[in-house]
Design a protein around this motif. Structure first.
Motif, mmCIF file in Angstrom:
data_model
loop_
_atom_site.group_PDB
_atom_site.id
_atom_site.type_symbol
_atom_site.label_atom_id
_atom_site.label_comp_id
_atom_site.label_asym_id
_atom_site.label_seq_id
_atom_site.Cartn_x
_atom_site.Cartn_y
_atom_site.Cartn_z
ATOM 1 N N MET A 141 3.080 -2.026 -18.151
ATOM 2 C CA MET A 141 1.986 -1.462 -17.400
ATOM 3 C C MET A 141 2.159 -1.837 -15.927
ATOM 4 O O MET A 141 2.649 -2.914 -15.607
ATOM 5 C CB MET A 141 0.662 -1.994 -17.955
ATOM 6 C CG MET A 141 -0.540 -1.480 -17.233
ATOM 7 S SD MET A 141 -2.007 -1.640 -18.248
ATOM 8 C CE MET A 141 -2.680 -0.029 -18.023
ATOM 9 N N HIS A 142 1.746 -0.935 -15.049
ATOM 10 C CA HIS A 142 1.838 -1.188 -13.614
ATOM 11 C C HIS A 142 0.494 -1.669 -13.072
ATOM 12 O O HIS A 142 -0.561 -1.186 -13.487
ATOM 13 C CB HIS A 142 2.265 0.084 -12.878
ATOM 14 C CG HIS A 142 3.675 0.454 -13.162
ATOM 15 N ND1 HIS A 142 4.036 1.427 -14.055
ATOM 16 C CD2 HIS A 142 4.827 -0.039 -12.669
ATOM 17 C CE1 HIS A 142 5.351 1.528 -14.097
ATOM 18 N NE2 HIS A 142 5.856 0.641 -13.273
ATOM 19 N N TYR A 143 0.564 -2.608 -12.131
ATOM 20 C CA TYR A 143 -0.624 -3.174 -11.494
ATOM 21 C C TYR A 143 -0.433 -3.188 -9.989
ATOM 22 O O TYR A 143 0.674 -3.395 -9.490
ATOM 23 C CB TYR A 143 -0.863 -4.615 -11.959
ATOM 24 C CG TYR A 143 -1.214 -4.748 -13.406
ATOM 25 C CD1 TYR A 143 -2.543 -4.752 -13.818
ATOM 26 C CD2 TYR A 143 -0.229 -4.874 -14.381
ATOM 27 C CE1 TYR A 143 -2.872 -4.873 -15.164
ATOM 28 C CE2 TYR A 143 -0.548 -4.996 -15.715
ATOM 29 C CZ TYR A 143 -1.867 -4.990 -16.107
ATOM 30 O OH TYR A 143 -2.188 -5.118 -17.436
ATOM 31 N N ALA A 144 -1.536 -3.004 -9.265
ATOM 32 C CA ALA A 144 -1.555 -3.206 -7.824
ATOM 33 C C ALA A 144 -2.185 -4.568 -7.566
ATOM 34 O O ALA A 144 -3.226 -4.893 -8.139
ATOM 35 C CB ALA A 144 -2.366 -2.121 -7.131
ATOM 36 N N LEU A 145 -1.534 -5.371 -6.752
ATOM 37 C CA LEU A 145 -2.090 -6.641 -6.299
ATOM 38 C C LEU A 145 -2.497 -6.421 -4.849
ATOM 39 O O LEU A 145 -1.645 -6.290 -3.970
ATOM 40 C CB LEU A 145 -1.054 -7.763 -6.401
ATOM 41 C CG LEU A 145 -0.367 -7.951 -7.752
ATOM 42 C CD1 LEU A 145 0.603 -9.129 -7.683
ATOM 43 C CD2 LEU A 145 -1.372 -8.137 -8.861
ATOM 44 N N LEU A 146 -3.784 -6.335 -4.594
ATOM 45 C CA LEU A 146 -4.323 -6.026 -3.272
ATOM 46 C C LEU A 146 -4.728 -7.333 -2.600
ATOM 47 O O LEU A 146 -5.550 -8.079 -3.123
ATOM 48 C CB LEU A 146 -5.518 -5.088 -3.395
ATOM 49 C CG LEU A 146 -5.245 -3.813 -4.215
ATOM 50 C CD1 LEU A 146 -6.532 -3.033 -4.440
ATOM 51 C CD2 LEU A 146 -4.209 -2.963 -3.532
ATOM 52 N N ILE A 147 -4.152 -7.605 -1.441
ATOM 53 C CA ILE A 147 -4.302 -8.894 -0.771
ATOM 54 C C ILE A 147 -5.346 -8.784 0.340
ATOM 55 O O ILE A 147 -5.165 -8.026 1.290
ATOM 56 C CB ILE A 147 -2.956 -9.362 -0.188
ATOM 57 C CG1 ILE A 147 -1.897 -9.387 -1.292
ATOM 58 C CG2 ILE A 147 -3.101 -10.716 0.497
ATOM 59 C CD1 ILE A 147 -0.476 -9.459 -0.771
ATOM 60 N N TYR A 148 -6.419 -9.556 0.209
ATOM 61 C CA TYR A 148 -7.499 -9.564 1.189
ATOM 62 C C TYR A 148 -7.580 -10.929 1.860
ATOM 63 O O TYR A 148 -7.669 -11.957 1.181
ATOM 64 C CB TYR A 148 -8.846 -9.276 0.522
ATOM 65 C CG TYR A 148 -8.954 -7.873 -0.022
ATOM 66 C CD1 TYR A 148 -9.421 -6.833 0.778
ATOM 67 C CD2 TYR A 148 -8.592 -7.586 -1.329
ATOM 68 C CE1 TYR A 148 -9.519 -5.541 0.282
ATOM 69 C CE2 TYR A 148 -8.690 -6.300 -1.830
ATOM 70 C CZ TYR A 148 -9.150 -5.289 -1.025
ATOM 71 O OH TYR A 148 -9.245 -4.016 -1.510
ATOM 72 N N GLU A 149 -7.531 -10.933 3.183
ATOM 73 C CA GLU A 149 -7.686 -12.150 3.974
ATOM 74 C C GLU A 149 -8.377 -11.790 5.281
ATOM 75 O O GLU A 149 -8.401 -10.625 5.674
ATOM 76 C CB GLU A 149 -6.324 -12.755 4.334
ATOM 77 C CG GLU A 149 -5.561 -13.357 3.194
ATOM 78 C CD GLU A 149 -4.286 -14.003 3.688
ATOM 79 O OE1 GLU A 149 -4.270 -15.230 3.822
ATOM 80 O OE2 GLU A 149 -3.322 -13.263 3.957
ATOM 81 N N ASP A 150 -8.875 -12.803 5.978
ATOM 82 C CA ASP A 150 -9.392 -12.602 7.323
ATOM 83 C C ASP A 150 -8.196 -12.508 8.250
ATOM 84 O O ASP A 150 -7.483 -13.489 8.469
ATOM 85 C CB ASP A 150 -10.297 -13.773 7.710
ATOM 86 C CG ASP A 150 -10.890 -13.631 9.098
ATOM 87 O OD1 ASP A 150 -10.508 -12.684 9.833
ATOM 88 O OD2 ASP A 150 -11.729 -14.467 9.455
#
Length: 116
Positions: free
Chosen positions: A1-10
Motif C-alpha cells: 500500500m502507498h502512503y503519503a507522509l506529510l511534514i508540518y513544521e513552523d
C-alpha cells in the motif's frame, strides 16, 4: 500500500535565507533519511516556503486565485514522502524516523488506489 507522509513544521525555524545553517542541516538529514528508505521510497520533495504559495479557491462554482497558502496555521506543509509499506503500522514506523528541526508533525495518509 502507498502512503503519503506529510511534514508540518513552523517554517520560521529555518530563517529567511535559502542557505541558512538550519535549513542546510535539515536538508542533509532528509537526504540521509531518504537514502535509508531504499525501495520503500516511491517519491517526495521539499516545498518552497509559503510566501511562494498561490491558492485557487472555489466558492459557489467560481474559481479565484489568492496569494499565499489556503490556511494560516502555526505549522506549514514543508515537504512530503511517498512510501510503500505493507500496512499502517509499518508506515507509522517510517514516519517516526522523519527528521524535524523542532516541534512539528508528520501526517500519514494512505493513497487511494485508483483502478487503471
Amino acid at each position: 500500500m502507498h502512503y503519503a507522509l506529510l511534514i508540518y513544521e513552523d517554517e520560521a525555524v529555518y530563517g529567511d535565507e535559502p542557505d541558512s545553517p538550519a535549513l542546510q542541516a535539515i536538508i542533509g538529514q532528509h537526504m540521509a533519511f531518504a537514502g535509508s528508505l531504499g525501495a520503500a521510497r516511491v517519491g517526495g520533495a521539499g516545498l518552497a516556503g509559503t510566501t511562494s504559495a498561490t491558492t485557487v479557491r472555489t466558492t459557489g462554482g467560481v474559481k479565484t486565485v489568492h496569494d499565499g497558502p489556503y490556511a494560516e496555521t502555526k505549522e506549514q506543509l514543508g515537504g512530503f514522502y511517498l512510501i510503500e509499506a505493507p500496512d499502517l503500522d509499518s508506515a507509522l514506523a517510517i514516519a517516526r524516523r522523519v527528521p524535524l528541526a523542532a516541534n512539528g508533525a508528520v501526517e500519514v495518509r494512505p493513497l487511494l488506489e485508483v483502478p487503471t
